[in-house]
Motif scaffolding. Structure first.
Motif, short mmCIF file in Angstrom:
data_model
loop_
_atom_site.label_atom_id
_atom_site.label_comp_id
_atom_site.label_asym_id
_atom_site.label_seq_id
_atom_site.Cartn_x
_atom_site.Cartn_y
_atom_site.Cartn_z
N VAL A 41 0.83 -1.20 0.00
CA VAL A 41 0.00 0.00 0.00
C VAL A 41 0.87 1.26 0.00
CG1 VAL A 41 -1.73 1.32 1.30
CG2 VAL A 41 -1.92 -1.17 1.13
N MET A 42 1.93 1.23 0.77
CA MET A 42 2.79 2.41 0.91
C MET A 42 3.46 2.77 -0.41
SD MET A 42 5.74 2.92 3.79
CE MET A 42 6.26 4.55 4.31
N ASN A 43 3.76 1.78 -1.26
CA ASN A 43 4.45 2.04 -2.53
C ASN A 43 3.74 3.09 -3.37
OD1 ASN A 43 6.60 0.30 -2.13
ND2 ASN A 43 5.65 -1.41 -3.22
N LYS A 44 2.43 3.11 -3.30
CA LYS A 44 1.63 4.07 -4.06
C LYS A 44 2.02 5.50 -3.74
CE LYS A 44 -3.26 5.51 -4.27
NZ LYS A 44 -4.62 5.16 -3.79
N HIS A 45 2.52 5.72 -2.53
CA HIS A 45 2.82 7.09 -2.08
C HIS A 45 4.31 7.41 -2.06
CE1 HIS A 45 -1.41 7.43 -1.03
NE2 HIS A 45 -1.30 6.24 -0.47
N VAL A 46 5.15 6.41 -2.33
CA VAL A 46 6.60 6.67 -2.36
C VAL A 46 7.21 6.39 -3.73
CG1 VAL A 46 6.89 6.23 0.11
CG2 VAL A 46 7.16 4.34 -1.50
N ALA B 277 -8.33 -2.44 6.77
CA ALA B 277 -7.00 -2.13 7.28
C ALA B 277 -6.13 -1.51 6.19
CB ALA B 277 -6.34 -3.40 7.81
N MET B 278 -6.23 -2.02 4.98
CA MET B 278 -5.46 -1.48 3.87
C MET B 278 -5.91 -0.05 3.54
SD MET B 278 -5.29 -4.89 1.46
CE MET B 278 -4.47 -4.06 0.09
N ALA B 279 -7.22 0.18 3.57
CA ALA B 279 -7.74 1.52 3.29
C ALA B 279 -7.30 2.51 4.35
CB ALA B 279 -9.27 1.48 3.20
N ARG B 280 -7.26 2.07 5.61
CA ARG B 280 -6.80 2.94 6.70
C ARG B 280 -5.35 3.35 6.46
NH1 ARG B 280 -3.50 1.91 11.03
NH2 ARG B 280 -3.70 3.30 12.84
N GLU B 281 -4.51 2.40 6.09
CA GLU B 281 -3.11 2.74 5.86
C GLU B 281 -2.94 3.63 4.64
OE1 GLU B 281 -0.04 0.04 6.33
OE2 GLU B 281 -0.67 -0.49 8.36
N ASP B 282 -3.77 3.43 3.63
CA ASP B 282 -3.72 4.29 2.46
C ASP B 282 -3.97 5.75 2.86
OD1 ASP B 282 -3.54 4.64 -0.47
OD2 ASP B 282 -5.66 5.16 -0.32
N ARG B 283 -4.92 5.95 3.77
CA ARG B 283 -5.21 7.31 4.25
C ARG B 283 -4.03 7.86 5.05
NH1 ARG B 283 -10.27 4.77 5.14
NH2 ARG B 283 -9.81 4.48 7.36
N ILE B 284 -3.38 7.02 5.86
CA ILE B 284 -2.24 7.45 6.65
C ILE B 284 -1.10 7.91 5.74
CG2 ILE B 284 -0.37 6.65 8.17
CD1 ILE B 284 -2.44 4.87 9.55
N TRP B 285 -0.81 7.09 4.71
CA TRP B 285 0.30 7.43 3.82
C TRP B 285 -0.04 8.64 2.95
CZ3 TRP B 285 3.19 5.29 6.78
CH2 TRP B 285 3.19 3.96 7.12
N ALA C 92 -1.91 11.18 3.85
CA ALA C 92 -1.75 12.34 4.72
C ALA C 92 -0.28 12.66 4.94
CB ALA C 92 -2.46 12.10 6.05
N ALA C 93 0.52 11.61 5.11
CA ALA C 93 1.96 11.82 5.31
C ALA C 93 2.60 12.44 4.07
CB ALA C 93 2.64 10.48 5.65
N ARG C 94 2.16 11.97 2.91
CA ARG C 94 2.70 12.54 1.67
C ARG C 94 2.27 14.01 1.51
NH1 ARG C 94 2.01 10.00 -4.45
NH2 ARG C 94 2.79 11.81 -5.59
N ALA C 95 1.02 14.30 1.82
CA ALA C 95 0.52 15.68 1.70
C ALA C 95 1.27 16.61 2.66
CB ALA C 95 -0.98 15.72 1.98
N ALA C 96 1.69 16.06 3.79
CA ALA C 96 2.41 16.87 4.77
C ALA C 96 3.91 16.96 4.47
CB ALA C 96 2.22 16.28 6.17
N GLY C 97 4.33 16.29 3.40
CA GLY C 97 5.74 16.32 3.04
C GLY C 97 6.60 15.34 3.78
#
Length: 315
Positions: free
Chosen positions: A92-97, A295-303, A305-310
């Protein structure tokens, strides 16, 4: 006996040819052989074989691209229950990194089961003058940038930096290729702190030269039951961990996913399999398809938000 007879029913959809019903179930592990996910997938395949009757189960390693290569093969596979992948939370995290992805990690897959939780622990050199999060924070404020924290991949790096942000201190990240190397440096006193898995930390505890200060999840880990969580030590809502999940292609019918999950649940109920997981240092966390998707959707939201915050930067 009745339970095993029910589970021995082929996983494929009714109406497929009998010959096709004997096609093996392939569990693709999109990481190198010998890692934790590979070990778990092979143990699970072995535990499932008696329940599958004549339908073989094979585990295939297809590493590359931080799990993308093997996962893409599953995303493009026929959704008949014979091609699955065992992935970790970086799926899931790969989508944001990653700047580009050939698939969407949620939309292009159907969850079958959450299999395990990979709790991260904060290991520290025993030479340091603190034993808990409060003492760590005070020491870091009094000695700016004197403490660094090791990590081995995107998740543990993010956990380390999020931990530092929540404390309001600087803990520069030091990248390692493996948890064993990270722990060797903690024990030797070359690295003050490091976020790593319970499996990586456990063998080094007997040296007396490293201690576990905190765990990253909302609940304690059974491998270090006396170590309080970050939340228990005053950092509200800190709950980050890795996991291993079993996924199929996007159009996998619910009935097939549920039948697969039922077979897995029966294997997890066996005392011998439970003992094997404990011996391997694997913390079981079995969840059904709906709970896995949540659980996967929750982590997608976490990542996101983290990406939006830099806090995450696509590479």
């Amino acid at each position: 006996m009745r339970r095993r007879a029910l589970l021995a029913t082929p996983i494929l959809l009714p109406g497929l040819a009998r010959a096709q019903a004997q096609r093996p179930i392939r569990i693709i592990v999109p990481y190198a052989a010998g890692g934790g996910t590979d070990i778990l997938a092979r143990a699970l395949a072995e535990a499932l074989r008696p329940a599958m009757g004549a339908q073989p189960i094979v585990v295939e390693n297809r590493a590359g691209g931080a799990g993308v290569v093997g996962s893409e093969a599953v995303a493009r596979a026929e959704p008949d229950g014979t091609t699955l992948c065992a992935v970790v939370s970086t799926h899931v995290m790969n989508k944001h990194v990653m700047a580009q992805m050939p698939f969407d990690p949620l939309r292009d897959f159907s969850p079958v089961a959450m299999l395990a939780r990979n709790t991260m622990v904060l290991a520290a050199s025993s030479a340091l003058p603190f034993t808990d999060v409060r003492g760590l924070a005070a020491h870091a404020r009094a000695n700016p940038r004197a403490l660094s924290t090791g990590s081995t991949e995107a998740l543990s790096s993010f956990i380390g930096q999020e931990f530092a942000r929540r404390l309001g201190v600087e803990l520069p990240d030091v990248a390692y290729r493996a948890g064993s190397q990270l722990m060797t440096d903690v024990v030797a006193g070359h690295l003050p702190l490091g976020w790593t898995s319970t499996a990586s930390a456990t063998p080094h505890m007997a040296t007396g030269r490293a201690r576990i200060i905190a765990v990253s999840t909302a609940t304690r880990t059974p491998f270090f039951p006396d170590v309080p969580t970050v939340q228990e030590q005053g950092v509200a809502e800190f709950d980050l961990a890795g996991w291993v999940a079993l996924l199929g292609p996007a159009a996998l019918p619910d009935a097939v996913a549920q039948r697969l999950h039922g077979a897995i649940a029966a294997a997890y109920a066996e005392p011998a399999f439970q003992s094997r997981l404990a011996a391997m240092g694997i913390e079981p966390d079995l969840r059904d398809p709906a709970a896995t998707r949540a659980a996967m959707a929750r982590e997608d939201r976490i990542w996101a938000a983290a990406r939006a915050a830099g806090h995450l930067t696509p590479q």
